[in-house]
Design an enzyme around this catalytic site. Structure first.
Site: not given
Length: 426
Positions: A160-161, A164, A175, A184, A252, A257
């Site tokens: 996941h990271e 990004h 974002y 995301e 958020d 998210h």
């Protein structure tokens, strides 16, 4: 570059919920967000000034030794063997699997497609309950051992990271709001793709959970998110699975998210029917076609455009378009502008344009089809001998009638097909 992007795996609402329940580690993590965003802005400002240099995708894993200092001690680098710290080994091995996957599947070299080195820092701070991409490296906390544990032990968290980073160097989705939710979304998509590929699971065998490996014994749920059933992973999970429940509030970063649950569910629905071999390619190519402020509708249009091109090139099955379009329709995202479920009415007959574009009707057969449906329009004085072809091109948003004589039939048919192929301009 996305200057407002601080991309972490644990949503602020989960950290907030844990803080209310007494988690001191979560309180510190929330307080840390502002300073980390400032650091990311400075990092990105420096990256934009750097010349592009071809690299070798070397991996470097550092131990923060539970301090705030990143890259404190280099403990494993490219080509070196395993060390005693299993979290270091896990990050090294999973990132190696993902870099090979990117090259072998998409011909894509590291995060920037130029062999960028992969930098990791583990054991960040003391009991830090998060992991994040800060603009040029991946950072992993250990969790507090109660609610959240060892972030560097999770396949989908690491992937996941890393994703990004790829998003930063491709679409660079900002974002906040829908672009942030897509940011995301793509990280969750390839987090679960890498997890399924590494574990050799089929889509039906997979759990479709994000972050279930970092859940501690006191956490009120089974994972951070569920792509199969958004909103069901834990008691703080407020992800919608349909546009009817879209979150419009300020929290958020306007729901990055939260609202990612909507396209996540569409990816799950499409993959269950088509398999990863199809959807992973469609989604990755789509990401490269998006831009910083692309929204959900933009993504759907580009996904269907990419799918159509792949079908035309015989890269994926012909039913892929209908299945992917239906998956998005089930979450309330309908492709009003780009749908190949067009029909051309010719006299009294109907020709489905998608059949032509998918190669099921050849050009020659198309001409013959039209010939068989010739009509006479004596009210049009411009047509020679009264012989004419009348077409009605119908889409979700357009109804347009064409009448043409025999001399320009071929050119006219090409024009109609071209309109269908470029229908995002309608």
């Amino acid at each position: 570059m996305c200057k407002k992007c601080f991309c972490s795996i644990v949503p602020p609402n989960v950290l907030s919920g844990l803080s209310k329940d007494g988690s001191e580690a979560s309180k510190l993590a929330l307080a840390d967000l502002a300073s980390l965003k400032l650091k990311r802005e400075a990092t990105l400002a420096g990256i934009t000034k750097q010349a592009i240099v071809k690299g070798n995708t070397n991996r470097y894993v550092y131990d923060c030794q539970n301090s705030w200092q990143l890259r404190k001690e280099l403990v494993r680098k490219e080509g070196e063997g395993p060390v005693a710290d299993q979290q270091v080994n896990k990050v090294y091995e999973i990132s190696g699997f993902m870099k090979d996957y990117l090259m072998n599947t998409f011909g894509y070299d590291s995060l920037d497609n130029n062999g960028m080195d992969l930098i990791f820092s583990v054991h960040y701070q003391d009991n830090y309950p998060n992991a994040f991409w800060d603009g040029d490296e991946m950072v992993f906390g250990d969790g507090d051992g109660k609610e959240l544990i060892g972030f560097a032990n999770s396949i989908d968290v690491i992937a996941h990271e890393l994703m990004h980073g790829i998003t930063q160097f491709t679409a660079n989705l900002q974002y906040y709001g829908q672009p942030g939710a897509l940011n995301e979304h793509f990280s969750d998509v390839f987090g679960t793709v890498i997890k399924q590929r590494l574990l050799k699971q089929t889509p039906s065998e997979a759990d479709w959970l994000i972050g279930n490996d970092i859940i501690g014994p006191a956490f009120p749920g089974e994972a951070l998110r569920s792509m199969k059933a958004p909103g069901s992973a834990n008691i703080y999970d407020n992800q919608p699975d349909h546009m009817d429940n879209y979150y419009n509030g300020p929290k958020d970063n306007q729901g990055v998210h939260i609202n990612s649950g909507i396209p996540n569910k569409a990816f799950y629905l499409a993959t269950i029917q088509l398999g990863l071999d199809v959807t992973e390619k469609v989604w990755f190519q789509t990401l490269k076609k998006l831009w910083a402020i692309a929204n959900f509708n933009d993504m759907v249009e580009k996904i269907l455009e990419v799918t159509s091109d792949m079908i035309k090139n015989n890269e994926i099955p012909k039913n892929s378009l209908a299945i992917i379009e239906d998956a998005f329709s089930q979450v309330g995202l309908k492709a009003d502008k780009l749908s190949l479920n067009y029909q051309i009415e010719i006299s009294g007959g109907i020709l489905p344009v998608n059949k032509v574009l998918e190669g099921e009707i050849s050009d020659h057969e198309l001409i013959r089809y039209v010939e068989r449906n010739k009509m006479t329009d004596l009210t049009n004085p411009l047509l020679r001998d009264g012989q004419a072809y009348k077409f009605n091109l119908k889409t979700n948003k357009l109804k347009k009638e064409f009448t043409v004589d025999e001399s320009s039939l071929d050119d006219h048919l090409k024009k109609i097909i071209d309109i269908a192929q470029k229908s995002n301009a309608l």
